[in-house]
Design a protein around this motif. Structure first.
Motif, short mmCIF file in Angstrom:
data_model
loop_
_atom_site.label_atom_id
_atom_site.label_comp_id
_atom_site.label_asym_id
_atom_site.label_seq_id
_atom_site.Cartn_x
_atom_site.Cartn_y
_atom_site.Cartn_z
N ALA A 141 0.83 -1.21 0.00
CA ALA A 141 0.00 0.00 0.00
C ALA A 141 0.87 1.26 0.00
CB ALA A 141 -0.94 -0.01 1.21
N GLU A 142 1.94 1.25 0.76
CA GLU A 142 2.84 2.40 0.80
C GLU A 142 3.49 2.64 -0.57
OE1 GLU A 142 6.34 4.20 3.64
OE2 GLU A 142 6.16 2.02 3.48
N ALA A 143 3.77 1.58 -1.30
CA ALA A 143 4.36 1.70 -2.64
C ALA A 143 3.37 2.27 -3.65
CB ALA A 143 4.88 0.36 -3.11
N GLY A 144 2.06 2.14 -3.36
CA GLY A 144 1.06 2.70 -4.25
C GLY A 144 0.01 1.73 -4.77
N ASP A 169 -8.42 -1.83 5.14
CA ASP A 169 -8.17 -0.65 5.96
C ASP A 169 -6.78 -0.06 5.71
OD1 ASP A 169 -10.71 -0.90 7.02
OD2 ASP A 169 -10.04 -1.68 8.97
N VAL A 170 -5.78 -0.91 5.56
CA VAL A 170 -4.43 -0.41 5.30
C VAL A 170 -4.37 0.27 3.93
CG1 VAL A 170 -2.02 -1.07 4.94
CG2 VAL A 170 -3.31 -2.05 6.86
N ARG A 175 -4.46 5.37 0.58
CA ARG A 175 -5.21 6.11 -0.45
C ARG A 175 -5.69 7.44 0.09
NH1 ARG A 175 -9.80 2.56 -2.82
NH2 ARG A 175 -10.62 4.63 -3.05
N ASP A 176 -6.21 7.43 1.32
CA ASP A 176 -6.70 8.68 1.92
C ASP A 176 -5.56 9.68 2.14
OD1 ASP A 176 -9.22 7.57 1.90
OD2 ASP A 176 -9.22 7.05 4.03
N SER A 177 -4.39 9.18 2.54
CA SER A 177 -3.26 10.10 2.76
C SER A 177 -2.75 10.68 1.44
CB SER A 177 -2.13 9.41 3.53
OG SER A 177 -1.50 8.43 2.74
N GLU A 178 -2.80 9.89 0.37
CA GLU A 178 -2.41 10.40 -0.95
C GLU A 178 -3.35 11.49 -1.42
OE1 GLU A 178 -2.25 7.14 -3.71
OE2 GLU A 178 -0.43 6.30 -2.81
#
Length: 182
Positions: A141-144, A169-170, A175-178
């Motif tokens: 998720a962190e990678a996109g 959720d992760v 996605r929400d932070s992006e």
């Protein structure tokens, strides 16, 4: 072939009404299955770049049957050809295991490919498949990655719903932070 078509049609239409049905075709000559999967009710048809002689033509045929088009790459395939096709695709798939069987370990070294795609195609649906679990979801998720395929971690869990919720959720957190940064 007929048994498979019947099984897919039953799964797609009867057992999971209202569910988005993606078929991930790890086959030679993926073009030959487009008509059958369309008839079976597939919403998204994802094929492997390595198996298509003319990916643009394959994408066009998928779309002509009313399905969304996805294309994936195996771990040893460079990401650039997939990136070039991105404007024509609804799903960009990066395999995070070697295709063929379940239960393999997640290949963290595929995450630069996911990052590459996310940087160049910020609104794309980027899917990862293979070895995804509560232990590896954060990295993906962190990678996109915003679409996750998780088999063994879900079906072998004593709490499949809980695992799916945790994975979702992760992904949503990233996605929400992006979106907040944009």
């Amino acid at each position: 072939k007929q048994w498979y078509q019947r099984r897919v049609a039953i799964t797609a239409g009867d057992k999971f009404p209202g569910v988005l049905f993606e078929v991930h075709m790890m086959v030679s000559n993926p073009e030959q299955w487009i008509d059958d999967m369309s008839k079976a009710g597939a919403d998204i048809y994802t094929f492997h770049l390595e198996s298509s002689e003319n990916p643009r033509q394959t994408i066009q045929k998928i779309r002509s049957k009313g399905m969304h088009a996805g294309c994936g790459i195996k771990p040893k395939t460079p990401v650039e050809p997939l990136s070039e096709l991105a404007p024509l695709l609804d799903v960009l798939l990066v395999m995070t295991v070697e295709p063929g069987f379940g239960g393999q370990s997640f290949m963290t070294d595929m995450m630069p490919k996911v990052k590459y795609l996310r940087e160049r195609h910020p609104d794309a649906n980027i899917e990862v498949d293979g070895g995804l679990s509560p232990k590896t979801i954060e990295i993906a998720a962190e990678a996109g990655a915003n679409l996750i395929v998780s088999g063994s971690a879900v079906v072998k869990s004593s709490d499949p719903k809980g695992v799916m919720t945790q994975l979702r959720d992760v992904v949503n957190k990233y996605r929400d932070s992006e979106k907040a940064e944009a």
